[in-house]
Design an enzyme around this catalytic site. Structure first.
Site, short mmCIF file in Angstrom:
data_model
loop_
_atom_site.label_atom_id
_atom_site.label_comp_id
_atom_site.label_asym_id
_atom_site.label_seq_id
_atom_site.Cartn_x
_atom_site.Cartn_y
_atom_site.Cartn_z
N ILE A 133 12.85 42.45 97.75
CA ILE A 133 12.30 42.99 98.99
C ILE A 133 10.78 42.99 98.92
CG2 ILE A 133 14.30 44.44 99.50
CD1 ILE A 133 12.57 46.85 98.53
N ASP A 134 10.22 42.93 97.70
CA ASP A 134 8.77 43.05 97.53
C ASP A 134 8.01 41.79 97.94
OD1 ASP A 134 9.24 45.56 96.54
OD2 ASP A 134 9.04 44.99 94.44
O1 F6P Z 1 13.20 45.73 93.65
C1 F6P Z 1 11.85 46.08 93.62
C2 F6P Z 1 11.74 47.50 93.91
O2 F6P Z 1 12.34 47.71 95.12
C3 F6P Z 1 10.32 48.07 93.92
O3 F6P Z 1 9.68 47.94 95.15
C4 F6P Z 1 10.57 49.51 93.53
O4 F6P Z 1 9.47 50.07 92.89
C5 F6P Z 1 11.69 49.39 92.58
O5 F6P Z 1 12.43 48.28 92.96
C6 F6P Z 1 12.60 50.59 92.50
O6 F6P Z 1 13.53 50.35 91.50
P1 F6P Z 1 14.75 51.26 91.11
O7 F6P Z 1 15.87 50.90 92.05
O8 F6P Z 1 15.04 50.87 89.72
O9 F6P Z 1 14.34 52.67 91.31
#
Ligand code: F6P
Length: 350
Positions: A133-134
């Site tokens: 998504i980033d």
């Molecule tokens: O997939 C990337 C991301 O969505 C980042 O934007 C975010 O910081 C991270 O994943 C969050 O990850 P998790 O699901 O491990 O909390």
């Protein structure tokens, strides 16, 4: 029969199941069986966790969010267990050989594809599919997942406008994006945020407060600020951000900058301020049509590369074409927002 292993790694995102379906159907057309690896790289550590994927298994999964293969942030080159860190990538190589797979298709972002690249250098036949998504992967114009996520964030901003307006408040909306501000800038522009703060451009807290006050003094009743979770204050600022926890790839676990900013703005300006963290809402649920189609096209191309024996590549979107690029190009560094794009966006910071 020839076999392809398929895994999804890292954070999930909308569109993964559309890719899985495309890979399975295209593979079956070429006469491959697909072995789905469960829970990302974790599924290739001992004991391996896999399930066969037939065309029947993937019927009607294209509109479902998440991944039917499950995912994890496991990193075989640096596994954390009971406080110890160990390199277990040789288990991955052995298990892939024991599963009799001719190739591995890894769907993931920078971290998952980084592991895929290292494995390809050790002789494993790997193809990468860019997901996140980033939208922070180099060598592709877009990753799938991004479009759905910015639409969710945009709709949230639209909704926040009306409540912030009604209460004449300052509202800070925190959007995912650890190191890059693609989601925040795009959703901020689309949703008409009055100010957008991204990791690429450290912010000055005094200037942010002046901005908020200027709006108030000029009769604009409320202010909506979009901030990326990874945004940082300028060096030397009295306002600091604490980050402690780290995941298996060593990334800080974020979430909370909007709360700190809201407190600081309220203290410095006296204006009532609230914050909202959109968090995992941005990653869940039905993929947009754009992400489904992009995912489908990526999946088909990945299997074509396997069939051609063209390994160590990542499928990529360039303008409207699906092409392939070396995996090394994709993982060398993150794709950040060009400063010129941020400068252009400033027209709307008012
Ligand atoms: O997939 C990337 C991301 O969505 C980042 O934007 C975010 O910081 C991270 O994943 C969050 O990850 P998790 O699901 O491990 O909390």
């Amino acid at each position: 029969m020839r076999r392809i292993a398929l895994l999804t790694g890292g954070g999930d995102c909308p569109g993964l199941n559309a890719v899985i379906r495309a890979v399975v159907l295209k593979a079956s057309e070429f006469g491959y069986e697909v072995e789905g690896v469960l829970r990302g790289w974790k599924g290739l550590l001992d004991p391996p966790q896999t399930r066969p994927l037939t065309p029947e298994d993937v019927e009607n999964i294209h509109f479902i969010g998440g991944t039917i293969l499950l995912t994890s942030r496991a990193n075989p080159y640096s596994c954390k267990e009971h406080g110890e860190v160990s390199d277990r990538h040789s288990e991955v190589i052995r298990n892939l050989r024991e599963l009799n797979c001719d190739a591995l298709i890894a769907i993931g972002g920078q971290d998952t594809l980084g592991v895929a690249y290292k494995l390809s250098r050790e002789g494993i036949n790997v193809i990468g599919i860019p997901k996140t998504i980033d939208n922070d992967l180099q060598a592709t114009d877009y990753t799938f997942g991004f479009d759905t996520a910015i639409n969710i964030a945009t709709e949230s901003i639209d909704r926040l406008h009306t409540t912030a307006y009604s209460h004449e408040r300052v509202l800070i909306v925190e959007i995912m994006g650890r190191h890059v501000g693609w989601m925040t800038l795009f959703a901020g522009l689309a949703g008409g945020a009055h100010l957008v703060l991204i990791p690429e451009v450290p912010f000055n807290i005094a200037e942010v407060c002046e901005f908020v006050q200027r709006r108030k003094q000029s009769g604009k009743g409320y202010t909506l600020i979009a901030i990326a979770e990874g945004a940082v204050p300028e060096k030397g600022s009295t306002f600091s951000v604490k980050r402690v926890e780290r995941d298996e790839f060593g990334h800080p676990v974020l979430g909370g900058i909007s709360e700190m900013l809201a407190k600081e703005i309220e203290e410095r300006t006296g204006l009532e301020t609230r914050n909202v963290i959109l968090g995992h809402l941005q990653r869940g649920g039905t993929p947009s049509a754009f992400d489904r189609v992009l995912g489908i096209r990526f999946g088909i191309k990945a299997v074509e590369l396997v069939e051609q024996g063209n390994f160590g590549r990542m499928v990529s979107l360039r303008a409207t074409q699906i092409v392939d690029v070396p995996l090394s190009d994709a993982v060398r560094k993150l794709k950040t927002i060009p400063l010129q794009l941020y400068e252009e966006a400033k027209l709307f910071f008012r």
